[in-house]
Write a protein that holds these residues in place. Structure first.
Motif, PDB file in Angstrom:
ATOM      1  N   PHE A  17      10.434   6.149  -2.892  1.00 28.93           N
ATOM      2  CA  PHE A  17      10.859   6.144  -4.283  1.00 28.93           C
ATOM      3  C   PHE A  17      11.022   4.692  -4.736  1.00 28.93           C
ATOM      4  CE2 PHE A  17      12.185  10.088  -2.427  1.00 28.93           C
ATOM      5  CZ  PHE A  17      11.985  11.041  -3.416  1.00 28.93           C
ATOM      6  N   ILE A  18      10.286   4.309  -5.789  1.00 32.27           N
ATOM      7  CA  ILE A  18      10.386   2.962  -6.356  1.00 32.27           C
ATOM      8  C   ILE A  18      11.109   3.101  -7.689  1.00 32.27           C
ATOM      9  CG2 ILE A  18       9.138   0.895  -7.033  1.00 32.27           C
ATOM     10  CD1 ILE A  18       6.774   1.894  -5.369  1.00 32.27           C
ATOM     11  N   HIS A  19      12.371   2.661  -7.730  1.00 33.13           N
ATOM     12  CA  HIS A  19      13.195   2.824  -8.919  1.00 33.13           C
ATOM     13  C   HIS A  19      12.974   1.672  -9.895  1.00 33.13           C
ATOM     14  CE1 HIS A  19      15.632   6.243  -7.463  1.00 33.13           C
ATOM     15  NE2 HIS A  19      15.414   5.712  -6.275  1.00 33.13           N
ATOM     16  N   ASP A  20      13.193   1.979 -11.183  1.00 31.60           N
ATOM     17  CA  ASP A  20      13.061   0.990 -12.261  1.00 31.60           C
ATOM     18  C   ASP A  20      11.747   0.228 -12.107  1.00 31.60           C
ATOM     19  OD1 ASP A  20      13.670  -0.420 -14.504  1.00 31.60           O
ATOM     20  OD2 ASP A  20      15.091  -1.775 -13.537  1.00 31.60           O
ATOM     21  N   PHE A  21      10.655   0.986 -12.026  1.00 35.25           N
ATOM     22  CA  PHE A  21       9.337   0.397 -11.768  1.00 35.25           C
ATOM     23  C   PHE A  21       8.933  -0.513 -12.927  1.00 35.25           C
ATOM     24  CE2 PHE A  21       4.740   0.253 -11.752  1.00 35.25           C
ATOM     25  CZ  PHE A  21       4.448   0.067 -10.405  1.00 35.25           C
ATOM     26  N   ASN A  22       8.452  -1.700 -12.567  1.00 32.18           N
ATOM     27  CA  ASN A  22       7.995  -2.675 -13.550  1.00 32.18           C
ATOM     28  C   ASN A  22       6.492  -2.836 -13.395  1.00 32.18           C
ATOM     29  OD1 ASN A  22       7.304  -5.139 -14.924  1.00 32.18           O
ATOM     30  ND2 ASN A  22       9.484  -5.651 -14.941  1.00 32.18           N
ATOM     31  N   ALA A  23       5.741  -2.472 -14.433  1.00 33.82           N
ATOM     32  CA  ALA A  23       4.287  -2.515 -14.351  1.00 33.82           C
ATOM     33  C   ALA A  23       3.762  -3.936 -14.227  1.00 33.82           C
ATOM     34  CB  ALA A  23       3.673  -1.848 -15.588  1.00 33.82           C
ATOM     35  N   THR A  24       4.624  -4.930 -14.432  1.00 35.75           N
ATOM     36  CA  THR A  24       4.186  -6.321 -14.315  1.00 35.75           C
ATOM     37  C   THR A  24       4.379  -6.860 -12.902  1.00 35.75           C
ATOM     38  OG1 THR A  24       4.756  -6.682 -16.633  1.00 35.75           O
ATOM     39  CG2 THR A  24       4.489  -8.638 -15.252  1.00 35.75           C
ATOM     40  N   THR A  25       5.542  -6.535 -12.286  1.00 37.07           N
ATOM     41  CA  THR A  25       5.886  -7.141 -10.989  1.00 37.07           C
ATOM     42  C   THR A  25       5.732  -6.201  -9.807  1.00 37.07           C
ATOM     43  OG1 THR A  25       8.216  -6.549 -11.299  1.00 37.07           O
ATOM     44  CG2 THR A  25       7.496  -8.703 -12.111  1.00 37.07           C
ATOM     45  N   ASP A  26       5.721  -4.880 -10.045  1.00 35.57           N
ATOM     46  CA  ASP A  26       5.730  -3.936  -8.923  1.00 35.57           C
ATOM     47  C   ASP A  26       4.364  -3.388  -8.574  1.00 35.57           C
ATOM     48  OD1 ASP A  26       8.440  -4.233  -8.614  1.00 35.57           O
ATOM     49  OD2 ASP A  26       8.947  -2.586  -9.957  1.00 35.57           O
ATOM     50  N   LEU A  27       3.313  -3.796  -9.305  1.00 31.25           N
ATOM     51  CA  LEU A  27       1.962  -3.365  -8.943  1.00 31.25           C
ATOM     52  C   LEU A  27       1.541  -4.119  -7.688  1.00 31.25           C
ATOM     53  CD1 LEU A  27       0.235  -3.208 -12.435  1.00 31.25           C
ATOM     54  CD2 LEU A  27       0.961  -1.300 -11.009  1.00 31.25           C
ATOM     55  N   ASP A  28       1.389  -3.408  -6.610  1.00 33.33           N
ATOM     56  CA  ASP A  28       1.109  -4.044  -5.324  1.00 33.33           C
ATOM     57  C   ASP A  28       0.514  -3.002  -4.397  1.00 33.33           C
ATOM     58  OD1 ASP A  28       1.019  -5.888  -3.253  1.00 33.33           O
ATOM     59  OD2 ASP A  28       2.972  -6.748  -3.786  1.00 33.33           O
ATOM     60  N   THR A  29       0.218  -3.421  -3.180  1.00 38.11           N
ATOM     61  CA  THR A  29      -0.299  -2.510  -2.157  1.00 38.11           C
ATOM     62  C   THR A  29       0.848  -2.097  -1.242  1.00 38.11           C
ATOM     63  OG1 THR A  29      -2.487  -3.500  -2.209  1.00 38.11           O
ATOM     64  CG2 THR A  29      -1.897  -2.240  -0.240  1.00 38.11           C
ATOM     65  N   TYR A  30       1.043  -0.792  -1.124  1.00 34.52           N
ATOM     66  CA  TYR A  30       2.081  -0.226  -0.277  1.00 34.52           C
ATOM     67  C   TYR A  30       1.394   0.487   0.892  1.00 34.52           C
ATOM     68  CZ  TYR A  30       5.088  -1.164  -4.271  1.00 34.52           C
ATOM     69  OH  TYR A  30       5.775  -1.765  -5.291  1.00 34.52           O
ATOM     70  N   THR A  31       1.860   0.209   2.078  1.00 40.42           N
ATOM     71  CA  THR A  31       1.243   0.752   3.291  1.00 40.42           C
ATOM     72  C   THR A  31       2.186   1.754   3.937  1.00 40.42           C
ATOM     73  OG1 THR A  31       0.062  -1.311   3.665  1.00 40.42           O
ATOM     74  CG2 THR A  31       0.261   0.190   5.537  1.00 40.42           C
ATOM     75  N   CYS A  32       1.663   2.968   4.205  1.00 39.85           N
ATOM     76  CA  CYS A  32       2.442   3.967   4.930  1.00 39.85           C
ATOM     77  C   CYS A  32       1.736   4.261   6.253  1.00 39.85           C
ATOM     78  CB  CYS A  32       2.630   5.241   4.110  1.00 39.85           C
ATOM     79  SG  CYS A  32       1.101   6.077   3.636  1.00 39.85           S
ATOM     80  N   THR A  33       2.521   4.277   7.310  1.00 38.06           N
ATOM     81  CA  THR A  33       1.997   4.555   8.647  1.00 38.06           C
ATOM     82  C   THR A  33       2.699   5.784   9.199  1.00 38.06           C
ATOM     83  OG1 THR A  33       1.597   2.202   9.022  1.00 38.06           O
ATOM     84  CG2 THR A  33       1.631   3.646  10.958  1.00 38.06           C
ATOM     85  N   ALA A  34       1.935   6.850   9.418  1.00 37.22           N
ATOM     86  CA  ALA A  34       2.474   8.096   9.971  1.00 37.22           C
ATOM     87  C   ALA A  34       2.352   8.048  11.494  1.00 37.22           C
ATOM     88  CB  ALA A  34       1.733   9.303   9.405  1.00 37.22           C
ATOM     89  N   ILE A  35       3.483   8.234  12.173  1.00 34.64           N
ATOM     90  CA  ILE A  35       3.521   8.087  13.629  1.00 34.64           C
ATOM     91  C   ILE A  35       4.212   9.293  14.237  1.00 34.64           C
ATOM     92  CG2 ILE A  35       4.309   6.642  15.537  1.00 34.64           C
ATOM     93  CD1 ILE A  35       4.464   4.310  13.581  1.00 34.64           C
ATOM     94  N   ASN A  36       3.607   9.859  15.271  1.00 30.48           N
ATOM     95  CA  ASN A  36       4.311  10.790  16.148  1.00 30.48           C
ATOM     96  C   ASN A  36       3.967  10.408  17.587  1.00 30.48           C
ATOM     97  OD1 ASN A  36       1.864  11.960  16.885  1.00 30.48           O
ATOM     98  ND2 ASN A  36       2.403  14.019  16.207  1.00 30.48           N
ATOM     99  N   PRO A  37       4.576  11.038  18.590  1.00 31.11           N
ATOM    100  CA  PRO A  37       4.350  10.597  19.969  1.00 31.11           C
ATOM    101  C   PRO A  37       2.896  10.636  20.412  1.00 31.11           C
ATOM    102  CG  PRO A  37       6.281  12.000  19.866  1.00 31.11           C
ATOM    103  CD  PRO A  37       5.640  12.072  18.526  1.00 31.11           C
ATOM    104  N   LEU A  38       2.024  11.333  19.650  1.00 25.01           N
ATOM    105  CA  LEU A  38       0.642  11.494  20.088  1.00 25.01           C
ATOM    106  C   LEU A  38      -0.342  10.642  19.293  1.00 25.01           C
ATOM    107  CD1 LEU A  38       0.718  15.357  20.585  1.00 25.01           C
ATOM    108  CD2 LEU A  38       0.999  13.592  22.322  1.00 25.01           C
ATOM    109  N   GLY A  39       0.108   9.775  18.389  1.00 27.14           N
ATOM    110  CA  GLY A  39      -0.807   8.912  17.654  1.00 27.14           C
ATOM    111  C   GLY A  39      -0.219   8.452  16.345  1.00 27.14           C
ATOM    112  N   ASN A  40      -1.051   7.724  15.556  1.00 29.81           N
ATOM    113  CA  ASN A  40      -0.599   7.230  14.259  1.00 29.81           C
ATOM    114  C   ASN A  40      -1.797   7.035  13.334  1.00 29.81           C
ATOM    115  OD1 ASN A  40      -1.457   4.177  14.266  1.00 29.81           O
ATOM    116  ND2 ASN A  40      -0.557   4.565  16.288  1.00 29.81           N
ATOM    117  N   LYS A  41      -1.519   7.038  12.026  1.00 25.95           N
ATOM    118  CA  LYS A  41      -2.512   6.785  10.993  1.00 25.95           C
ATOM    119  C   LYS A  41      -1.876   5.906   9.913  1.00 25.95           C
ATOM    120  CE  LYS A  41      -6.146   9.163  12.376  1.00 25.95           C
ATOM    121  NZ  LYS A  41      -7.444   8.534  12.649  1.00 25.95           N
TER     122      LYS A  41
END
Length: 677
Positions: free
Chosen positions: A446-470
């Motif tokens: 959740f990105i609160h008080d989103f600012n279209a000028t300063t908050d436009l960026d690349t966000y990386t999510c990594t899903a991990i469980n004991p058998l691997g990750n993506k």
């Protein structure tokens, strides 16, 4: 001498003060009993001070206040309270509502208060006492039987119960509470005459009641049809009860101690039984002559298989170093037995069973089966441990009432067990705080008080469980429209606008803008033309189409879409033109239609003139500029008058210079001159 007089005066004041301390009597609380309608006085006396202030309270409520010796009295209910000269308080024609605790306080300025307490009990004459019993008869073997009294008037200060002339007290056989006398587990010995004696200081009243406790047949014989050890939920069964007696006794049935419907023949029919009907059924036989009862029990067992199918799942434990397999199959009677034979040959459990395995890599992609067994059915479920698979993030945008934008990035990767998601921005691991919040299951950022000028960026999510990750990168884009289109209705008065946006574009809404005449409705046409774009609709972020009606088919409109992120406007869509086809106006077309025939006529006249000139022996030398100018003047007069619409006048051609040669011009020169004309 003056000092001596001063000392004597102080001593006298001190002695006088000790002798004149304020006092009150009585010292201890006093109970006062009064009959309804009489006058009663709560009497006090005082000493030490001749004119103290008196205040009477009922509980914490001030009911009277006066100063002894002063005629003014405050807080006295008219016709109820009468203040006395000695500080006492008299109740006139007292009623039951004045029962309660009263406190009097005496006060002298500069001295400590003194007080006394009274308990006032107002009684009425006891009249019309009657006795009642609970529903039904007193039967041997019952849990209890209750006798209670009521009065038409008056309340008792003391209540005494008697059985056959002997006073009863609380114990294992009898319980006395309020207006009730309860006979605990009545037997034939409790049959007799019961009486209640009610007394108060002004009256007493007695009432009697005869109670007979029913008891007695021989041992009953029970039968269950069909004869089965276990019944299945949904089946039906039949219970009967018979006993020898003088005369034939009647039977009633109880289920787990509660009475159930019984036929006149003493039988019970249970249809479509459920597991809740498993339990002890009791037949109570009642001899109609001796009024004696006897009972016997029979147990009924009802099985039911668990609902649905068993559910298998797996979760990471011990910091992700082990997997815990769970098998859940609740409900049913009795509980189902479940196990994982491939993980442990001997271990099992009931309804909700789990087992933990440390060697997890050997289980990757392997189907783990749970065997579920119940007396009525056997089944199974399975789970396959896997690492996260490829997934696409989902962007959700909303805006609060104070126009703050909330952007939610959701990364839900299919994995068994469920993957834990880590969030990174600019190489930094994101944590829950004022700006960023991560959901409990970690799949949402959740990105609160989103600012279209300063908050436009690349966000990386990594899903991990004991058998691997993506890992997936999500680049948030400015509000923009990827493409749009318009569709005009058949009567050209309504247009449907459709558009698409990039998946990661942050948009909270759209402004639909138009330039051209104002939209109109039949009752109120508005044809004024706006020179700039204006917003005619505002659509939510989920919208991908809208309709604009009220168009004038004869007018031209321009329409576009402005995507927004909160208060920030994004890149506008392409402009769509709506209206008649572009081209010449009707007047121009009419001018062309009239001018073409005239131009053709002039061209024929010129050609005829050239032809006649050549046949008449015109010399073959260059035509002088005067002649050439005359030819041009004749050929250009009429077209200027005929082509009036919006056609451009013919261009002014430059006349070519005559060729410098010693020879006379040939025929080719005449042809070239004619062509120039």
């Amino acid at each position: 001498m003056q000092t001596l007089f001063s000392l004597v005066f102080v001593l006298l004041v001190f002695i006088t003060g000790n002798e004149c301390d304020l006092s009150i009597s009585p010292k201890e609380p006093v109970s006062v009993e009064a009959l309804v309608g009489t006058n009663v006085t709560l009497s006090v006396s005082h000493g030490g001070v001749p004119h103290p202030e008196v205040m009477w309270f009922k509980g914490s409520l001030l009911v009277a206040k006066w100063t002894i010796g002063n005629g003014s009295v405050s807080g006295v209910a008219s016709g109820v309270f009468k203040p006395e000269l000695n500080g006492s308080l008299t109740f006139m024609n007292v009623s039951l509502r004045y029962n309660g605790t009263y406190t009097v306080e005496l006060n002298n300025i500069g001295e400590e208060k003194v007080s006394a307490t009274f308990y006032l009990f107002v009684y009425d004459i006891i009249m019309n006492v009657s006795l009642h019993t609970g529903p039904g008869d007193a039967i041997e073997g019952q849990v209890s039987f209750t006798l209670y009294y009521s009065t038409m008037q008056g309340e008792a200060k003391e209540v005494r119960w008697f059985f056959n002339g002997l006073q009863l007290r609380n114990g294992s056989h009898y319980s006395i509470s309020g207006k009730n006398l309860t006979i605990n587990q009545p037997s034939r010995n409790h049959t007799g005459r019961y009486a209640v004696l009610l007394t108060n200081p002004f009256s007493s009243e007695t009432q009697h009641w005869n109670i007979t406790v029913l008891y007695g047949p021989d041992t009953p014989v029970l039968k269950v049809s069909p004869t089965k050890a276990v019944f299945v939920s949904g089946e039906s069964l039949f219970l009967s009860c018979r006993a020898e007696g003088e005369a034939p006794p009647s039977a009633t049935w109880l289920f787990n101690g509660e009475s159930i419907a019984t036929s006149s023949a003493g039988t019970v029919s249970l249809t479509n039984v459920k597991t809740s009907q498993s339990g002890v059924y009791t037949c109570v036989m009642i001899n109609t002559r001796t009024e004696a009862t006897l009972q016997r029990n029979v147990s009924i067992i009802v099985y039911e298989s668990p609902s649905g199918r068993p559910l298998c799942s797996v979760q990471a434990v011990n910091g992700g170093g082990a997997l815990q397999f769970l098998c859940l199959w609740p409900g049913g009677a009795p509980e189902a037995q479940v196990s994982f034979p491939s993980l442990s040959a001997n271990a099992s459990g009931y309804s909700n069973y789990s087992i933990t395995i440390n060697n997890i890599q050997s289980l990757k992609g392997r189907e783990i089966i749970c065997k579920a067994k119940h007396p009525l059915v056997q089944t199974q479920c399975s789970v396959i441990p896997r690492g996260p698979v490829d997934f696409l993030p989902v962007i959700l945008i909303s805006m609060s009432q104070d126009e703050q934008t909330l952007v939610v990035i959701q990364c839900s990767a299919k994995a068994t067990p469920q993957a834990l998601v880590h969030w990174v921005k600019d190489g930094n691991l994101l944590q829950t705080g004022p700006k960023y919040q991560i959901s409990t299951n970690t799949t949402q950022l959740f990105i609160h008080d989103f600012n279209a000028t300063t908050d436009l960026d690349t966000y990386t999510c990594t899903a991990i469980n004991p058998l691997g990750n993506k890992t997936v990168d999500t680049t948030l884009l400015v509000p923009q429209i990827s493409n749009s289109s318009v569709f005009l209705s058949s009567d050209r008065t309504e247009v449907t606008l459709k558009w698409h946006v990039p998946l990661t574009s942050v948009i909270t809404g759209f402004d639909i803008q138009m330039k051209g005449p104002e939209l109109s409705i039949p009752s109120q046409p508005k044809l004024s033309i706006a020179s700039d774009f204006r917003t005619i609709q505002s659509k939510p972020a989920s919208a991908r189409a809208t309709a604009v009606s009220g168009l004038d088919p004869k007018c031209t409109y321009y329409i576009r879409i402005i995507p927004k992120a909160g208060r920030t406007a994004g890149e506008q869509s392409e402009q769509h033109r709506i209206g008649p086809a572009a081209g010449l106006s009707g007047a121009a077309i009419a001018g062309i239609a009239a001018g073409v025939p005239c131009a053709l006529l002039i061209l024929l006249i010129v050609l005829a003139f050239i032809y006649c000139t050549r046949r008449g022996g015109v010399p073959r030398y260059p035509v002088s500029r005067a002649v050439e100018k005359a030819v041009f003047s004749q050929s250009t007069l009429n077209p200027h008058r005929l082509l009036r619409a919006r056609l451009k006048p013919p261009p002014e051609y430059r006349h070519q210079q005559p060729e410098r040669s010693a020879h006379l011009p040939s025929m080719n020169s005449s042809v070239r001159m004619a062509t120039t004309v």
